[in-house]
Design a protein around this motif. Structure first.
Motif, short mmCIF file in Angstrom:
data_model
loop_
_atom_site.label_atom_id
_atom_site.label_comp_id
_atom_site.label_asym_id
_atom_site.label_seq_id
_atom_site.Cartn_x
_atom_site.Cartn_y
_atom_site.Cartn_z
N SER A 211 1.80 13.42 -4.36
CA SER A 211 1.19 14.72 -4.06
C SER A 211 1.80 15.78 -4.97
O SER A 211 3.03 15.93 -5.04
CB SER A 211 1.43 15.07 -2.59
OG SER A 211 0.90 16.34 -2.28
N ASN A 230 -1.52 7.05 -7.43
CA ASN A 230 -2.72 7.86 -7.27
C ASN A 230 -2.25 9.29 -7.06
O ASN A 230 -1.48 9.56 -6.13
CB ASN A 230 -3.52 7.39 -6.05
CG ASN A 230 -4.04 5.98 -6.21
OD1 ASN A 230 -4.84 5.71 -7.09
ND2 ASN A 230 -3.56 5.06 -5.37
N ILE A 232 -2.72 13.16 -6.09
CA ILE A 232 -3.57 14.00 -5.26
C ILE A 232 -2.92 15.38 -5.15
O ILE A 232 -1.69 15.50 -5.12
CB ILE A 232 -3.77 13.37 -3.87
CG1 ILE A 232 -4.78 14.17 -3.05
CG2 ILE A 232 -2.45 13.21 -3.13
CD1 ILE A 232 -5.20 13.47 -1.76
N ALA A 236 -5.83 19.21 -1.42
CA ALA A 236 -6.96 18.29 -1.19
C ALA A 236 -7.23 18.18 0.31
O ALA A 236 -6.32 18.27 1.14
CB ALA A 236 -6.64 16.92 -1.77
N ASP A 238 -8.07 16.66 4.07
CA ASP A 238 -7.47 15.53 4.80
C ASP A 238 -8.20 14.23 4.52
O ASP A 238 -7.59 13.15 4.49
CB ASP A 238 -7.49 15.80 6.31
CG ASP A 238 -6.50 16.88 6.71
OD1 ASP A 238 -5.69 17.30 5.86
OD2 ASP A 238 -6.56 17.31 7.89
N GLN A 239 -9.50 14.31 4.31
CA GLN A 239 -10.29 13.10 4.08
C GLN A 239 -9.80 12.35 2.85
O GLN A 239 -9.77 11.12 2.84
CB GLN A 239 -11.78 13.47 3.94
CG GLN A 239 -12.69 12.27 3.73
CD GLN A 239 -12.64 11.28 4.89
OE1 GLN A 239 -12.31 11.64 6.04
NE2 GLN A 239 -12.92 10.02 4.61
N GLN A 240 -9.41 13.07 1.81
CA GLN A 240 -8.91 12.41 0.60
C GLN A 240 -7.58 11.72 0.87
O GLN A 240 -7.33 10.62 0.37
CB GLN A 240 -8.77 13.42 -0.54
CG GLN A 240 -10.10 13.89 -1.11
CD GLN A 240 -9.92 14.72 -2.37
OE1 GLN A 240 -8.91 14.62 -3.07
NE2 GLN A 240 -10.91 15.55 -2.66
N TYR A 241 -6.72 12.37 1.66
CA TYR A 241 -5.46 11.72 2.02
C TYR A 241 -5.72 10.49 2.87
O TYR A 241 -5.06 9.45 2.72
CB TYR A 241 -4.56 12.71 2.78
CG TYR A 241 -3.81 13.66 1.88
CD1 TYR A 241 -2.54 13.36 1.43
CD2 TYR A 241 -4.38 14.86 1.46
CE1 TYR A 241 -1.84 14.22 0.60
CE2 TYR A 241 -3.70 15.73 0.63
CZ TYR A 241 -2.43 15.41 0.20
OH TYR A 241 -1.74 16.26 -0.63
N ARG A 242 -6.70 10.58 3.74
CA ARG A 242 -7.04 9.44 4.60
C ARG A 242 -7.57 8.27 3.76
O ARG A 242 -7.20 7.12 3.97
CB ARG A 242 -8.08 9.87 5.64
CG ARG A 242 -8.41 8.79 6.66
CD ARG A 242 -9.34 9.30 7.75
NE ARG A 242 -8.67 10.26 8.64
CZ ARG A 242 -8.89 11.56 8.63
NH1 ARG A 242 -9.77 12.08 7.78
NH2 ARG A 242 -8.25 12.35 9.47
N GLN A 243 -8.42 8.59 2.79
CA GLN A 243 -8.97 7.54 1.93
C GLN A 243 -7.88 6.85 1.12
O GLN A 243 -7.91 5.63 0.93
CB GLN A 243 -10.03 8.15 1.00
CG GLN A 243 -11.31 8.55 1.71
CD GLN A 243 -12.25 9.31 0.80
OE1 GLN A 243 -11.89 9.73 -0.30
NE2 GLN A 243 -13.49 9.51 1.26
N LEU A 244 -6.91 7.64 0.64
CA LEU A 244 -5.82 7.05 -0.12
C LEU A 244 -4.99 6.11 0.75
O LEU A 244 -4.65 5.00 0.34
CB LEU A 244 -4.91 8.15 -0.69
CG LEU A 244 -5.25 8.71 -2.06
CD1 LEU A 244 -4.22 9.75 -2.47
CD2 LEU A 244 -5.31 7.61 -3.10
#
Length: 248
Positions: A211, A230, A232, A236, A238-244
């Motif tokens: 991050s 990856n 980030i 960004a 929360d959805q992007q953190y969840r996807q990662l």
């Protein structure tokens, strides 16, 4: 003014023969040493006095370097700590030795310049450590809200059998994801890259995410970091953190 300017110039030339350059000033001399501040500027000191007793000072250049680097608040603590070690005085944002004999000028110039340089470096390191700690805490707090099963400053073993500490470790079933908060400092990038490369070689390699405040601010170090993680941005969603975290 210094008496017998010619004699003084000869002595200064002998003392600083291995240094970059020097020039006379009103009441003394400015000596530019080969030591570099983190900004790339040379550490300079001033010699003042007459007769056989002189003073040597960084003329506040260390503080100005730290202030320009946005670590002025950290410089005073660093200079106070190191001044005792180097045998110099820190007062009113100046590092100096008040009384120096002619024969000791060379050593005094080196001590003051080294202390000034070291104080700036330490101030930057301390400020970076605080920034890393603050960002690490924010990253963990955010991940904890998204994933209750998140561990802070967790230990995880790499393929080399080295045990690494990551800012946050997220467990989703049998899958692990590790997160580090990374700054623009080269040491921060190097530290995370080294541990993540080792973790990537595990048979059950965890997802690795770094991050950063801004990808753009990382400059060329972004490419280095991207080889291991990856990347980030803090902002960004929360959805992007969840996807990662959920990526295999």
């Amino acid at each position: 003014m210094i008496d017998n300017a010619l004699l003084m110039e000869q002595n200064i030339s002998r003392i600083v023969g291995g240094l970059v350059q020097y020039r006379p000033t009103q009441g003394g001399w400015d000596v530019q040493t080969p030591l570099l501040y983190p900004s790339g500027a040379f550490a300079s000191v001033g010699i003042a006095g007459e007769g056989e007793t002189f003073s040597v000072s960084d003329l506040g250049s260390g503080f100005r370097e730290a202030y320009a680097g946005d670590v002025g608040n950290s410089f005073g603590r660093a200079a106070n700590e190191l001044s005792e070690e180097f045998g110099v005085i820190y007062e009113k944002r100046h590092l100096f030795i008040p009384r120096v004999a002619m024969g000791q000028l060379g050593a005094a110039v080196r001590l003051v310049a080294n202390c000034s340089q070291a104080s700036v470096i330490l101030a930057i390191e301390r400020a970076n450590e605080r920034k890393v700690a603050e960002r690490s805490d924010r990253l963990y707090a955010r991940l904890k809200k998204i994933f209750p099963n998140t561990a802070k400053h967790a230990q995880i073993t790499g393929a080399s059998s080295t045990e690494w500490t990551v800012d946050a470790l997220v467990q989703r079933g049998d899958h692990l994801a590790v997160f580090d908060a990374v700054t623009t400092h080269a040491n921060s990038v190097a530290s995370t890259s080294m541990k993540f490369h080792d973790l990537a070689l595990r048979e059950d390699a965890p997802t690795r995410a770094a991050s950063v405040e801004s990808k753009r601010s990382m400059g060329t170090l972004l490419a280095v970091l991207s080889q291991a993680a990856n990347v980030i941005e803090d902002a960004a969603p929360d959805q992007q953190y969840r996807q990662l975290a959920e990526a295999a």
